[in-house]
Design a protein around this motif. Structure first.
Motif, short mmCIF file in Angstrom:
data_model
loop_
_atom_site.label_atom_id
_atom_site.label_comp_id
_atom_site.label_asym_id
_atom_site.label_seq_id
_atom_site.Cartn_x
_atom_site.Cartn_y
_atom_site.Cartn_z
N SER A 161 44.87 32.07 43.55
CA SER A 161 43.54 30.84 43.63
C SER A 161 43.52 30.40 41.97
O SER A 161 43.43 31.55 41.57
N ARG A 162 43.21 29.62 41.62
CA ARG A 162 42.75 29.21 40.39
C ARG A 162 41.36 29.64 40.20
O ARG A 162 41.06 29.53 40.96
N THR A 163 41.04 30.16 38.97
CA THR A 163 39.49 30.26 38.94
C THR A 163 39.14 29.84 37.66
O THR A 163 39.45 29.55 36.36
N ARG A 164 37.66 28.95 37.55
CA ARG A 164 37.23 28.49 36.13
C ARG A 164 36.31 29.47 35.57
O ARG A 164 35.83 29.38 34.34
N SER A 165 36.48 30.82 36.24
CA SER A 165 34.94 32.04 35.79
C SER A 165 36.02 32.46 34.31
O SER A 165 37.40 32.74 34.33
N PRO A 166 34.97 32.09 33.40
CA PRO A 166 36.22 32.94 31.98
C PRO A 166 35.96 33.61 31.84
O PRO A 166 36.09 34.92 31.32
N ARG A 167 35.14 34.87 32.34
CA ARG A 167 34.84 36.14 33.06
C ARG A 167 35.96 36.99 33.58
O ARG A 167 36.75 36.45 34.43
N ASP A 168 36.98 38.26 33.46
CA ASP A 168 37.58 39.19 33.90
C ASP A 168 37.04 39.57 34.28
O ASP A 168 35.70 40.02 34.86
N LEU A 169 37.61 40.15 35.67
CA LEU A 169 37.08 41.43 36.89
C LEU A 169 37.67 42.07 37.17
O LEU A 169 38.74 41.45 37.01
N ILE A 170 37.98 43.33 37.14
CA ILE A 170 38.86 44.48 38.14
C ILE A 170 37.30 45.27 39.12
O ILE A 170 36.40 45.48 38.90
N SER A 171 38.30 45.60 40.42
CA SER A 171 37.92 46.24 41.13
C SER A 171 38.19 47.61 42.24
O SER A 171 39.72 46.97 42.52
N GLY A 172 38.33 48.39 41.99
CA GLY A 172 38.50 49.30 42.65
C GLY A 172 38.63 51.05 42.71
O GLY A 172 37.21 50.93 42.50
N ALA A 253 43.57 53.50 49.09
CA ALA A 253 43.28 52.77 47.82
C ALA A 253 42.86 51.64 48.19
O ALA A 253 42.69 51.08 48.57
N GLY A 254 41.87 51.60 47.14
CA GLY A 254 40.71 50.89 46.95
C GLY A 254 39.87 51.56 47.63
O GLY A 254 38.99 50.01 47.33
N LEU A 255 39.34 52.06 48.40
CA LEU A 255 38.23 51.78 49.26
C LEU A 255 37.12 52.98 48.84
O LEU A 255 35.78 52.33 48.91
N GLY A 256 37.03 53.61 47.56
CA GLY A 256 35.80 54.17 47.09
C GLY A 256 35.47 55.36 48.12
O GLY A 256 34.38 55.06 48.44
N HIS A 257 35.98 55.75 49.53
CA HIS A 257 35.44 56.91 50.46
C HIS A 257 36.71 57.69 51.03
O HIS A 257 37.89 57.02 51.47
#
Length: 308
Positions: A161-172, A253-257
């Motif tokens: 979806s489109r986002t108006r946030s100017p900041r980037d994010l990565i999680s994993g 993958a991506g869980l962290g446990h």
């Protein structure tokens, strides 16, 4: 739908049945030597239905005490959409789970830098995102929030979806090798990197630098569960396996446990699976259900599981 308890040997033969989706049981030992844990029942998966919420085959109620958030702060329950990738901490028995915290866990938020001709692949923060159907009205240059699950070095997207946030994010998953830190396949820079643990889960907010192929973090969160529902006792996790050197040879993958070391998981290497079971410092999964890749088929199966 028929479910059955299988021996470890039988599980390797029958675990991928497309007609019967068995509950696969392995003997477990108790391990509390690593990773610790919080959150009564921890659920990681995709929102497939409302009523109240159906996530990874779990029916969850919400009330006035339920907190809703994403990587940038508080949100309202009305902002949740089908296809959102969620981390939930819930209290109560399996038949009456109450969500105490619902967190939209976007693997990626950033600008689309490339798109395949058929529209089924996007490049966001240097990561390939594979879609089941082309995202309507999204193209190169748009800023998007990607929901989905990590599979190796890519994300299998469930919603873009489109986002108006100017900041980037990565999680994993955090990967540390020869002093270099990555989240997923992306090289990381910024404060707090020295405190991360290899194999743990982290979320970074900042900016992706495409010319340097790196993510510069301005803030860093090094946990998935925050204790909203008390001490973690159970996990219900939807995902794909990543091979690792340590026993049992795979991580989600991506869980962290990590999984308990005595599980045999080879049969599930190339499939999308819902794992359930105790969390004892490691994930002592005692049930596995192979999930269809197509969303509507998966949605139907998980709706059935939520009623069982």
């Amino acid at each position: 739908m028929t479910t059955s308890k299988l021996s470890r040997r039988t599980a390797l033969v029958a675990g991928l049945s497309t007609v019967v989706f068995p509950h696969v049981v392995w003997p477990q030992s108790t391990e509390r030597d690593v990773e610790g844990g919080i959150g009564g029942t921890g659920i990681v998966g995709i929102l497939t239905d409302f009523g109240s919420l159906i996530v990874s085959g779990n029916l969850l109620q919400t009330d006035g005490s339920t907190r809703f958030s994403d990587g940038f702060g508080q949100i309202s329950e009305s902002e949740l959409k089908i296809g959102d990738s969620l981390t939930i901490e819930a209290a109560g028995p399996p038949e009456a789970l109450l969500a105490k915290r619902v967190h939209v866990t976007h693997p990626l938020v950033g600008r689309v830098s490339a798109q395949s001709q058929d529209g089924l692949e996007l490049l966001v923060n240097g990561v390939t995102c594979r879609l089941e159907n082309p995202a309507a009205d999204i193209g190169v240059g748009d800023r998007v929030a990607v929901s989905g699950l990590w599979r190796g070095r890519m994300v299998i997207a469930s919603r873009v979806s489109r986002t108006r946030s100017p900041r980037d994010l990565i999680s994993g998953d955090v990967q540390i090798s020869f002093g270099r830190v990555r989240i997923g396949p992306v090289n990381m820079r910024g404060p707090g990197m020295s405190g991360l643990v290899d194999g743990s889960f982290a979320t970074a907010i900042g900016r992706f630098e495409p010319t340097q192929a790196r993510f510069v973090a301005e803030s860093l969160t090094a946990t998935r569960f925050v204790g909203a529902a008390g001490a973690l006792a159970q996990l219900s996790i939807e995902g794909y396996l990543d091979p690792v050197a340590a026993a049992p040879g795979y991580r989600l993958a991506g869980l962290g446990h990590s999984f308990a070391r005595n599980l045999q998981l080879d049969r599930y290497e190339d499939t999308r699976v819902l794992f359930n079971g105790p969390y004892t410092g490691r994930f002592a999964a005692n049930r596995a259900v192979v999930l269809p890749e197509r969303f509507q088929a998966r949605r139907s199966l998980l709706a059935t599981l939520s009623k069982s």
